[in-house]
Design a protein around this motif. Structure first.
Motif, PDB file in Angstrom:
ATOM      1  N   GLU A 258       0.706  -1.208   0.052  1.00 11.31           N
ATOM      2  CA  GLU A 258      -0.063  -0.138   0.070  1.00 11.31           C
ATOM      3  C   GLU A 258       0.957   1.374  -0.120  1.00 11.31           C
ATOM      4  O   GLU A 258       0.553   2.263  -0.638  1.00 11.31           O
ATOM      5  N   LEU A 259       1.919   1.339   0.585  1.00 15.50           N
ATOM      6  CA  LEU A 259       2.763   2.246   0.650  1.00 15.50           C
ATOM      7  C   LEU A 259       3.443   2.503  -0.765  1.00 15.50           C
ATOM      8  O   LEU A 259       3.775   3.627  -1.261  1.00 15.50           O
ATOM      9  N   ASP A 260       3.788   1.613  -1.403  1.00 19.15           N
ATOM     10  CA  ASP A 260       4.239   1.505  -2.487  1.00 19.15           C
ATOM     11  C   ASP A 260       3.181   2.249  -3.582  1.00 19.15           C
ATOM     12  O   ASP A 260       3.525   2.964  -4.331  1.00 19.15           O
ATOM     13  N   ARG A 261       2.046   1.830  -3.311  1.00 15.26           N
ATOM     14  CA  ARG A 261       0.883   2.369  -4.348  1.00 15.26           C
ATOM     15  C   ARG A 261       0.880   4.116  -4.186  1.00 15.26           C
ATOM     16  O   ARG A 261       0.629   4.489  -4.937  1.00 15.26           O
ATOM     17  N   LEU A 262       0.618   4.168  -2.750  1.00 15.45           N
ATOM     18  CA  LEU A 262       0.679   5.682  -2.398  1.00 15.45           C
ATOM     19  C   LEU A 262       1.545   6.633  -3.007  1.00 15.45           C
ATOM     20  O   LEU A 262       1.379   7.591  -3.592  1.00 15.45           O
ATOM     21  N   CYS A 263       2.933   5.967  -2.782  1.00 14.05           N
ATOM     22  CA  CYS A 263       3.946   6.794  -3.159  1.00 14.05           C
ATOM     23  C   CYS A 263       3.670   6.865  -4.756  1.00 14.05           C
ATOM     24  O   CYS A 263       4.208   8.095  -5.389  1.00 14.05           O
ATOM     25  N   THR A 264       3.636   5.799  -5.394  1.00 13.23           N
ATOM     26  CA  THR A 264       3.579   5.897  -6.729  1.00 13.23           C
ATOM     27  C   THR A 264       2.529   6.816  -7.343  1.00 13.23           C
ATOM     28  O   THR A 264       2.683   7.545  -8.345  1.00 13.23           O
ATOM     29  N   VAL A 265       1.439   7.014  -6.715  1.00 10.13           N
ATOM     30  CA  VAL A 265       0.299   8.002  -7.083  1.00 10.13           C
ATOM     31  C   VAL A 265       0.958   9.347  -6.944  1.00 10.13           C
ATOM     32  O   VAL A 265       0.868  10.176  -7.750  1.00 10.13           O
ATOM     33  N   PHE A 266       1.474   9.681  -5.735  1.00 11.88           N
ATOM     34  CA  PHE A 266       2.120  10.941  -5.622  1.00 11.88           C
ATOM     35  C   PHE A 266       3.236  11.153  -6.716  1.00 11.88           C
ATOM     36  O   PHE A 266       3.480  12.362  -7.354  1.00 11.88           O
ATOM     37  N   ILE A 267       3.836  10.257  -7.085  1.00  9.91           N
ATOM     38  CA  ILE A 267       4.908  10.431  -8.038  1.00  9.91           C
ATOM     39  C   ILE A 267       4.431  10.604  -9.467  1.00  9.91           C
ATOM     40  O   ILE A 267       4.485  11.698 -10.006  1.00  9.91           O
ATOM     41  N   GLU A 268       3.375   9.994  -9.874  1.00 11.44           N
ATOM     42  CA  GLU A 268       2.421  10.227 -10.841  1.00 11.44           C
ATOM     43  C   GLU A 268       1.926  11.657 -10.911  1.00 11.44           C
ATOM     44  O   GLU A 268       1.474  12.330 -12.016  1.00 11.44           O
ATOM     45  N   LYS A 269       1.694  12.267  -9.739  1.00 13.06           N
ATOM     46  CA  LYS A 269       0.976  13.472  -9.685  1.00 13.06           C
ATOM     47  C   LYS A 269       2.138  14.606  -9.443  1.00 13.06           C
ATOM     48  O   LYS A 269       1.835  15.670  -9.310  1.00 13.06           O
ATOM     49  N   GLY A 270       3.492  14.465  -9.675  1.00 10.80           N
ATOM     50  CA  GLY A 270       4.418  15.171  -9.702  1.00 10.80           C
ATOM     51  C   GLY A 270       5.585  15.276  -8.777  1.00 10.80           C
ATOM     52  O   GLY A 270       6.341  16.421  -8.664  1.00 10.80           O
ATOM     53  N   VAL A 271       5.531  14.274  -7.855  1.00 13.97           N
ATOM     54  CA  VAL A 271       6.440  14.370  -6.607  1.00 13.97           C
ATOM     55  C   VAL A 271       8.023  13.839  -7.412  1.00 13.97           C
ATOM     56  O   VAL A 271       7.915  12.855  -8.084  1.00 13.97           O
ATOM     57  N   ARG A 272       8.876  14.700  -7.041  1.00 15.21           N
ATOM     58  CA  ARG A 272      10.246  14.177  -7.734  1.00 15.21           C
ATOM     59  C   ARG A 272      11.362  13.790  -6.901  1.00 15.21           C
ATOM     60  O   ARG A 272      12.383  13.158  -7.149  1.00 15.21           O
ATOM     61  N   LYS A 273      11.189  14.136  -5.425  1.00 13.20           N
ATOM     62  CA  LYS A 273      11.899  13.691  -4.409  1.00 13.20           C
ATOM     63  C   LYS A 273      11.252  12.972  -3.342  1.00 13.20           C
ATOM     64  O   LYS A 273       9.977  13.375  -2.949  1.00 13.20           O
ATOM     65  N   LEU A 274      11.444  11.709  -2.943  1.00 14.90           N
ATOM     66  CA  LEU A 274      11.098  10.953  -1.805  1.00 14.90           C
ATOM     67  C   LEU A 274      11.932  10.630  -0.772  1.00 14.90           C
ATOM     68  O   LEU A 274      13.147  10.089  -1.077  1.00 14.90           O
ATOM     69  N   ARG A 275      11.390  10.862   0.364  1.00 16.70           N
ATOM     70  CA  ARG A 275      12.263  10.633   1.556  1.00 16.70           C
ATOM     71  C   ARG A 275      11.497   9.796   2.586  1.00 16.70           C
ATOM     72  O   ARG A 275      10.470  10.031   3.016  1.00 16.70           O
TER      73      ARG A 275
END
Ligand code: SAM
Length: 354
Positions: free
Chosen positions: A70-87
């Protein structure tokens, strides 16, 4: 494969630049582009730092946590919406069971160029075990939190930690090729006499050092007023002996950097109290239960777990994220003052991970 990830310090690959212009962005009501996501993957930690947690913390029941999938899916949606850096952060991110699965899975977004940087903040204790794997997954830069070089002080600050173990972690990270930045919380009467030593040590090992003002998050066992050391004071003291040159260097976070002429190293200041940095805030945070906080210093939040679990598609989740971003506040108003003996927000830093 992962050995070919672009070095984030050299900027994005050309295909990433193209990806960026083609992708939608999350713009908040103040025109800020939300491109940086911090994810607390667990609220648990193997340390009990005095400014962060009470010694007897009640942790979340495991059933409330998002699964790694679920965390992977959530992060992936954020990346698709424009997140470029993930910590990834925590709690201690490296104590979450199977954390490497998540990191490896997220590294596909580095391969595709959608993500510019995948990184983490850690206390270092688990790095001897994980440093090489992190590098193999495309992680190139990590932050290690370390407030002192004195073994007794280290024990007093972290309660459960051990300096040798943290040092072993830093050694392992550097040996694996990871760039390490040291984060130290400046604490009055605790490590304020050691800041120059920490700086010389970090710079001598080729590491940046960032100092952080203690923030009023969550009830701890002591009084925060006793610990608060304004970094304006630290900076003024440093100027007696060192030449500090303001530089425009940025890592995507809130630190403002100077170059120390005598050491040749960089020193960062994170000053949420003496000088807030909200006008350039590009960050949001999710907790391990899928709660989205649009500001570290405010209580307003959005539940993303329900829309995540509601359906297999991501439409409801994406709409919930958009709605939350439209509520991102202008900033926080932290105060540490004896007259206000309650924290600015009730949750501890371990919930959102700094
Ligand atoms: N366990 C990891 C670590 O030690 O880096 C990640 C989580 S920890 C909560 C992230 C950072 O927040 C650490 O650098 C820690 O020192 C800092 N921190 C925790 N509580 C804080 C507070 N009240 N004010 C300022 N910094 C805090």
């Amino acid at each position: 494969m992962h050995g070919t990830h672009p070095d984030p310090r050299r900027g994005p690959a050309p295909e990433a630049e193209q990806g960026r212009s083609a992708r939608p962005a999350m713009i908040d009501p103040f025109g800020r582009n939300v491109s940086y996501l911090r994810v607390s993957v667990t609220d648990r930690c193997d340390f009990r730092c005095v400014y962060c947690m009470a010694e007897n913390m009640a942790f979340l029941p495991k059933k409330d946590l998002l699964s790694l999938e679920e965390l992977d899916r959530l992060c992936t949606v954020f990346i698709e919406k424009g997140v470029r850096k993930l910590r990834l952060t925590g709690g201690e991110p490296l104590v979450r069971k199977n954390i490497l699965w998540l990191i490896r899975s997220l590294s596909r977004h580095l391969d595709s160029g959608a993500l510019e940087e995948l990184t983490l903040t850690t206390n270092g204790s688990q790095l001897p075990r994980y440093a090489r794997d992190l590098y193999d997954c495309g992680v190139r830069r990590i932050n290690v939190s370390l407030d002192t070089l004195d073994p007794q002080r280290f024990k007093a600050i972290t309660r459960w930690g051990n300096l040798d173990q943290a040092m072993g972690g830093i050694d392992a990270a550097q040996q694996a090729g990871l760039a390490v930045k040291i984060n130290a919380v400046a604490l009055k009467g605790v490590n304020e006499d050691e800041i120059e030593t920490l700086m010389q040590w970090a710079h001598g090992r080729g590491m940046d050092l960032t100092l952080i003002e203690t923030m009023p998050l969550g009830d701890i066992d002591g009084d925060r007023t006793d610990q608060y050391l304004p970094l304006s004071v630290v900076r003024a003291r440093l100027l007696d002996r060192w030449t500090l040159e303001d530089i425009p260097y940025k890592t995507g976070g809130p630190a403002r950097y100077v170059q120390v002429k005598e050491t040749g190293g960089r020193l960062g200041f994170i000053t949420p109290l003496t000088h807030n940095f909200c006008e350039s805030c590009n960050r949001v945070r999710i907790t391990c239960t899928g709660t989205l906080y649009m500001c570290l210093g405010q209580d307003d939040a959005a539940d993303l777990r329900a829309p995540l679990r509601m359906s297999e598609g991501n439409d409801a989740l994406s709409a919930a994220i958009d709605e939350a971003i439209s509520r991102k506040p202008k900033g926080h108003d932290f105060v540490i003052d004896r007259r206000f003996n309650k924290p600015a927000v009730a949750r501890h830093m371990s919930v959102t991970g700094g």
